[in-house]
Design an enzyme around this catalytic site. Structure first.
Site, PDB file in Angstrom:
ATOM      1  N   ASP A  64       0.799  -1.230   0.000  1.00  0.00           N
ATOM      2  CA  ASP A  64       0.000   0.000   0.000  1.00  0.00           C
ATOM      3  C   ASP A  64       0.836   1.288   0.000  1.00  0.00           C
ATOM      4  OD1 ASP A  64       1.008  -0.405   2.539  1.00  0.00           O
ATOM      5  OD2 ASP A  64      -0.897  -0.256   3.598  1.00  0.00           O
ATOM      6  N   HIS A  65       2.107   1.198   0.367  1.00  0.00           N
ATOM      7  CA  HIS A  65       2.919   2.416   0.488  1.00  0.00           C
ATOM      8  C   HIS A  65       3.641   2.779  -0.812  1.00  0.00           C
ATOM      9  CE1 HIS A  65       2.238   1.881   4.767  1.00  0.00           C
ATOM     10  NE2 HIS A  65       2.959   2.944   5.063  1.00  0.00           N
ATOM     11  N   ASP A 119       3.825  -1.417  11.220  1.00  0.00           N
ATOM     12  CA  ASP A 119       3.463  -0.043  10.902  1.00  0.00           C
ATOM     13  C   ASP A 119       2.896   0.581  12.169  1.00  0.00           C
ATOM     14  OD1 ASP A 119       2.761   1.694   8.188  1.00  0.00           O
ATOM     15  OD2 ASP A 119       1.531   2.179   9.934  1.00  0.00           O
ATOM     16  N   ARG A 380      -0.253  12.773  10.382  1.00  0.00           N
ATOM     17  CA  ARG A 380       1.070  13.354  10.685  1.00  0.00           C
ATOM     18  C   ARG A 380       1.334  14.562   9.801  1.00  0.00           C
ATOM     19  NH1 ARG A 380       3.833   7.484  11.355  1.00  0.00           N
ATOM     20  NH2 ARG A 380       3.278   7.328  13.542  1.00  0.00           N
ATOM     21  N   SER A 538       6.898   6.839  13.086  1.00  0.00           N
ATOM     22  CA  SER A 538       6.680   5.562  12.410  1.00  0.00           C
ATOM     23  C   SER A 538       7.446   4.413  13.030  1.00  0.00           C
ATOM     24  CB  SER A 538       7.085   5.697  10.946  1.00  0.00           C
ATOM     25  OG  SER A 538       8.452   5.389  10.802  1.00  0.00           O
ATOM     26  N   ARG A 540       9.296   2.447  11.155  1.00  0.00           N
ATOM     27  CA  ARG A 540      10.305   2.017  10.177  1.00  0.00           C
ATOM     28  C   ARG A 540      11.635   1.691  10.839  1.00  0.00           C
ATOM     29  NH1 ARG A 540      10.035   7.981   7.608  1.00  0.00           N
ATOM     30  NH2 ARG A 540       7.869   7.290   7.660  1.00  0.00           N
TER      31      ARG A 540
END
Ligand code: MIC
Ligand code: SF4
Length: 649
Positions: A64-65, A119, A380, A538, A540
Site C-alpha cells: 500500500d505504500h 506499521d 502526521r 513511524s 520504520r
C-alpha cells in the site's frame, strides 16, 4: 479484583511474565501483518531464519505504500512480497486492495485477539476491541517464526467517554485531535489507552478506529475500545458476525489514570504545522487561505468518511485556488462509493481521485507547492513529510477538509452554510475478497523472486566493551523517524537496499551526515545525541538499520519513543539516556566520547560513565534494558540473538 480489557486480553495470551506495569511480559500473538515499505525487510529477516512456514495463526502481507512504480524497484518489491507470502503461508493483499489498516479492519480484525503490524498505525484494530501493536520488521519476523512477543507491560489509562458527538459537523477525528491537544505527542508513552463509559455507544467501529489509529501520535503502545452491540453490527455488515465476542471491562476494574471527555462538548479541531499535537479549534483559524486538501489515509478513509465528504461536495465546485485529492482506504470502500454514484459526485465537484493507498500521506505524490497550505485528514504533519519542506500542513476531519476545499479557506464547518446528510451506518457493506490471495498448503514449487534492488539484511558485530566515537549530530526534542530516515518518492524505493538508503539518513536536516558517518565508521563509529521522545512516529526500522550500517554505536537521548527504542535494540545500537538533563546541554556535535567497561555495566547497574574527551569532563548515562533486551544488544541485535538461540549460529 475486576479486570480491565487490556488485562483480560493480555491474560489470555500470556506466555511469560506478570501483568504488572513496568515488568517484562511475553505474549502469544494471533495475527501479524506487514506492509511493503517495512515488509520487505521483515520477510527477508523471516527468510533468514530458515523456517518452512509462518507459525502464527494468521499472517498477511499488504502492499500500500510504495505504489508509484516509476521503475523496476517497487514492482520488484511487490513480486518478492507476493512470492514470499505464497512460500511461507501468508495472505497476500494485492496492490490496489487498499491501505493495510483499513483492509485489516474490514477483513481480519476480531475482538479479543492480539495483532502485530509492521506499521505504527496498527492500533487501528483497537476500534474492533483487538490489541493491535505497531512493531519493527524484525520483531514481526521473530513472532512469525514462533517466538512470543516481548514488551514492557504498559500502564492502562482509561478515557471515560460521556455524551454524544454533535454530528454531522463534529467527528471522531475531532475527538482524537482534542485528546492530542490535552496529552501531547509524549502523553501516551508507556501507556495503553482503554476507552470506556457511556459515550462509547455513540461511536461506531470505523469512528472508534479513527480514534485508536491516531492514538499512535500520542506515543501510546496502543488504544482499545470494548466490543459491544455496535461491534457486532459492523462485523455482521462485513460478513463476519461469527468473529464477534462481547468484551468489556469489569465494573471494579482499575486504571493507572482516568481522563473524562464529554463528546457533546467537542468542537471541530485542527492540528497546525508541524506537529499533530499543535491543536486548536477550527474556529480560531477561520479565514486562513487553503491551497491543497487531501482526504484519506488510514485515519479517515472509511466508507463513512467518503460518504460524508460526497454529501458535502455533491452539486458544488471545488474552489479555484484549491487542489482536492481523495484516496478511499480500500478497494471495497472504493467500489461501494462507485456503485452508489458518490465517486461521480466527487469527480463532478473537481476532486482528483487517487488509488486506494497511502499516497500523499507518505509523500508518494501529491506534494503541495512551495510555501502553500495543505489541510489533510491524515495523522502526521511533520515538517517535510509531504515532500515540500516549506509547506504548511494542517490536520483536520474529512468533513472540515471537504468544506475548506469548497470555500478555499478555513471555516468552522458548523457555520459554513453547508447542509449535509447525517450518516446512517449500513447493515451490509460491499464484500469482495478477490484481491486477497489466501495461503496455500503445498508450497514446495513456489519460488521466491528477488529483483536486483533487493539486498541481503546486514548484521552487526557483537557489542564492543568500549565505545570511543564522535557525536556526529546533536538534535532537539521530538525528533521523528521521518527526520532520521525520510520517506517519500525518492527514498522509499530503496527500502530493500540498506547500503543505498543509508545515504539518506538525516538528509533533510544535515546533507553531510551520511558521508561524515561513513568516515567516522573507519575510526570506531559515531554517536547520535537527541532530546526528549527521540524517534517518535513511524515503526520504520530503517531508522535503526541504516544508522547501524553507517557505524552508529549508541544514541544518547533524554528519552526515547517505544518502537524506535526497540528497533535500536533489535539492531544492536545502545539506547542510552542522560542521567542529568544538564549534560545534554553541555554535549556538542563533534565532541569525542568514550564509554568504557560496557560489558560489566550493562549486566550490573546499567549506569555508565562517559568521558567527554574533547571538553575534559565526565558524565553519566543509563540504559533501561530488561534481561532479554540486554542479551539482544550484547549479541549485536535480534537476528544474531535468535539465530544463536535456535542453534543456527
Ligand atoms: C508512516 O505513516 O510514517 C508509515 C510510512 O506508515 C510508517 C511505516 C514506514 O515507514 O514504512 C509507520 O507509520 O510505521
Ligand atoms: Fe499509510 Fe499514512 Fe497510514 Fe502511514 S499514516 S500507514 S503512510 S496512510
Amino acid at each position: 479484583m475486576g479486570k480491565n480489557i487490556v488485562e483480560k486480553i493480555f491474560g489470555s495470551h500470556l506466555a511469560h511474565g506478570e501483568l504488572r506495569s513496568g515488568s517484562p511480559v511475553e505474549l502469544h500473538i494471533d495475527q501479524v501483518y506487514t506492509q511493503d515499505a517495512t515488509g520487505t525487510m521483515a520477510w527477508l529477516q523471516f527468510e533468514a531464519m530458515g523456517l518452512e512456514r509462518v507459525k502464527v495463526p494468521l499472517a498477511v502481507s499488504y502492499v500500500d505504500h510504495n505504489m508509484l512504480q516509476q521503475d523496476y524497484m517497487n514492482p520488484d518489491d511487490h513480486l518478492f512480497l507476493q512470492t514470499v507470502a505464497a512460500k511461507y503461508g501468508a495472505y497476500f493483499s494485492r496492490p490496489g486492495n487498499g491501505i493495510c489498516h483499513q483492509v485489516h479492519l474490514e477483513q481480519f480484525a476480531a475482538p479479543g485477539k492480539i495483532a502485530l503490524g509492521t506499521d505504527s498505525h496498527t492500533p487501528t484494530g483497537g476500534g474492533m476491541a483487538m490489541i493491535s501493536i505497531g512493531v519493527g520488521g524484525l520483531d514481526a519476523a521473530t513472532v512469525m517464526g514462533g517466538s512470543p512477543f516481548a514488551l514492557t507491560m504498559p500502564k492502562v489509562l482509561k478515557i471515560h467517554l460521556l455524551g454524544k458527538l454533535k454530528r454531522p459537523y463534529v467527528t471522531a477525528m475531532d475527538v482524537i485531535l482534542e485528546i492530542l491537544r490535552r496529552l501531547t505527542v509524549k502523553g501516551g508513552v508507556g501507556k495503553i489507552l482503554e476507552y470506556g463509559g457511556p459515550g462509547v455507544r455513540d461511536l461506531n467501529v470505523t469512528e472508534r478506529a479513527t480514534i485508536t489509529n491516531m492514538g499512535a501520535e500520542l506515543g501510546a503502545t496502543t488504544s482499545i475500545f470494548p466490543s459491544d452491540e455496535r461491534t457486532k453490527f459492523y462485523l455482521a455488515a462485513v460478513g463476519r458476525e461469527t468473529d464477534w465476542t462481547e468484551l468489556s471491562a469489569d465494573d471494579d476494574a482499575s486504571y493507572a489514570e482516568v481522563i473524562r471527555i464529554n463528546l457533546g462538548k467537542i468542537e471541530p479541531m485542527i492540528a497546525q504545522p508541524h506537529s499533530p499535537d499543535n491543536v486548536v479549534t477550527v474556529k480560531s483559524l477561520a479565514g486562513t487561505r487553503v491551497h491543497q486538501v487531501c482526504i484519506g489515509s488510514c485515519t479517515n478513509s472509511s466508507y463513512q468518511a467518503m460518504k460524508s465528504i460526497a454529501s458535502i461536495l455533491k452539486g458544488k465546485t471545488v474552489s479555484e485556488g484549491v487542489n482536492l485529492l481523495i484516496n478511499p482506504g480500500s478497494k471495497q470502500v472504493y467500489e461501494m462509493i462507485a456503485r452508489e454514484g458518490l465517486v461521480a459526485d466527487m469527480v463532478a465537484a473537481g476532486a482528483r481521485m487517487l488509488e486506494s493507498s497511502c499516497g500523499p500521506c507518505i509523500g508518494m505524490g501529491g506534494a503541495p507547492a512551495s510555501g502553500q497550505v495543505s489541510v489533510r485528514s491524515y495523522n502526521r504533519n511533520f515538517k517535510g513529510r509531504s515532500g515540500t519542506r516549506d509547506a504548511f500542513v494542517y490536520l483536520a476531519s474529512p468533513v472540515s477538509c471537504a468544506i475548506f476545499a469548497l470555500k478555499g479557506e478555513m471555516v468552522d464547518p458548523r457555520e459554513a452554510g453547508i447542509v449535509m446528510k447525517k450518516f446512517k451506518e449500513p447493515s451490509q457493506y460491499h464484500i469482495n475478497r478477490n484481491f486477497l490471495i489466501p495461503p496455500q498448503q503445498d508450497t514446495s514449487d513456489v519460488k521466491v523472486i528477488k529483483g536486483p534492488n533487493i539486498k541481503d539484511v546486514s548484521v552487526k558485530d557483537a557489542l564492543k566493551d568500549r565505545i570511543e566515537a564522535e557525536v556526529l549530530i546533536k538534535l532537539g526534542d521530538n525528533i521523528t523517524t521521518d527526520d532520521i530516515m525520510p520517506a517519500g518518492s525518492k527514498v522509499l524505493p530503496f527500502r530493500s537496499n540498506i547500503p543505498a538508503i543509508a545515504n539518506f539518513v538525516f538528509s533533510n536536516l544535515d546533507a553531510t551526515f551520511s558521508s561524515r558517518a561513513m568516515e567516522a565508521k573507519e575510526k570506531g563509529g559515531g554517536i547520535i545525541v537527541g532530546g526528549e521522545n527521540y524517534g517518535q512516529g513511524s515503526s520504520r526500522e530503517h531508522a535503526a538499520i541504516a544508522p547501524m550500517h553507517l557505524g552508529i554505536q549508541a544514541v544518547i537521548a533524554r528519552s526515547f519513543a517505544r518502537i524506535h527504542r526497540s528497533n535500536l535494540i533489535n539492531f544492536g545500537i545502545l539506547p542510552l539516556e542522560f542521567v542529568n538533563a544538564g549534560d545534554y546541554e553541555k554535549t556538542s556535535q563533534g565532541d569525542r566520547l568514550v564509554i568504557g567497561n560496557i560489558s560489566g555495566v550493562i549486566s550490573g547497574s546499567q549506569e555508565y560513565v562517559v568521558e567527554n574527551a574533547t571538553k575534559g569532563y565526565t558524565f553519566r548515562v543509563r540504559s533501561t534494558l530488561n534481561e532479554r533486551e540486554r542479551d539482544v544488544v550484547v549479541k549485536g541485535g535480534l537476528l544474531p540473538y535468535t539465530r544463536e538461540r535456535s542453534g543456527k549460529a
